[in-house]
Design a protein around this motif. Sequence first.
Motif, short mmCIF file in Angstrom:
data_model
loop_
_atom_site.label_atom_id
_atom_site.label_comp_id
_atom_site.label_asym_id
_atom_site.label_seq_id
_atom_site.Cartn_x
_atom_site.Cartn_y
_atom_site.Cartn_z
N GLY A 119 43.09 -43.75 -37.33
CA GLY A 119 44.42 -43.15 -37.37
C GLY A 119 45.53 -44.06 -37.88
N LYS A 120 45.18 -45.27 -38.26
CA LYS A 120 46.21 -46.22 -38.68
C LYS A 120 46.44 -46.14 -40.19
N THR A 121 47.72 -46.19 -40.58
CA THR A 121 48.09 -46.28 -41.99
C THR A 121 49.10 -47.41 -42.13
N GLU A 122 49.16 -47.98 -43.33
CA GLU A 122 50.14 -49.05 -43.58
C GLU A 122 51.45 -48.49 -44.12
N VAL A 123 51.36 -47.59 -45.10
CA VAL A 123 52.59 -47.07 -45.72
C VAL A 123 52.54 -45.56 -45.90
N SER A 124 51.46 -44.94 -45.54
CA SER A 124 51.27 -43.52 -45.82
C SER A 124 51.60 -42.66 -44.61
N GLU A 125 51.81 -41.36 -44.90
CA GLU A 125 52.04 -40.40 -43.82
C GLU A 125 50.76 -40.26 -43.01
N GLY A 126 50.89 -39.72 -41.83
CA GLY A 126 49.76 -39.62 -40.93
C GLY A 126 48.90 -38.39 -41.16
N ILE A 127 47.93 -38.23 -40.29
CA ILE A 127 46.98 -37.14 -40.38
C ILE A 127 47.69 -35.80 -40.27
N ASP A 128 48.61 -35.67 -39.32
CA ASP A 128 49.27 -34.38 -39.10
C ASP A 128 50.02 -33.91 -40.35
N SER A 129 50.66 -34.79 -41.06
CA SER A 129 51.36 -34.42 -42.30
C SER A 129 50.40 -33.88 -43.35
N ASN A 130 49.23 -34.47 -43.41
CA ASN A 130 48.24 -34.00 -44.37
C ASN A 130 47.71 -32.61 -44.01
N TYR A 131 47.51 -32.35 -42.72
CA TYR A 131 47.10 -31.00 -42.30
C TYR A 131 48.18 -29.98 -42.66
#
Length: 178
Positions: free
Chosen positions: A150-162
């Motif tokens: 669930g970790k990202t450095e600069v990107s949106e998270g999982i929920d945004s992609n859904y």
Amino acid sequence: MCNTSKQYDEIIFTCKDLFIRKLKDYGSSWRIMRPSSVTDQIFIKAQRIRSIEDKKVQLIDDDVKSEFIGIVNYSIIALIQLQLNDYSQPELKVEEAEKLYVKYATEAKELMEAKNHDYGEAWREMRVSSLTDIILMRIFRIKQIEDNQGKTEVSEGIDSNYLDMMNYAIFSLIKLTF
């Protein structure tokens, strides 16, 4: 100019109706699924759409529109799973599931309206096959984020992609329906 908001609402009504009817048939059995399994369910649906688009032939009666509806509903299921987090308790009352469905459908529509304003409804000039590819790309992004716990450095998270996948599926349904 097309009435995107009205068309969006009509598509969501259709998706939600099927979601609730299946919930009454099967209960909330999907609550047992981990988010990564829900992501794989969305992948199966998107891959089938792409396969049919490429082959121009399908051997199973379920049409492409039903697969896009599945992507919308599984995206909401994934968001619910992320919120509730306890996958060992599959029981979720119809009323509670419907309330959560409306919450995420509303969040997705608000996101769509903001992006639609900024991008000027560019999706209307896109091919459904391109929207399918973008959904598949989002699935692979989610899988990578899941693999990274669930970790990202600069990107949106999982929920945004859904939410984005849900909107791309709804755009596809609008293009196929109206």
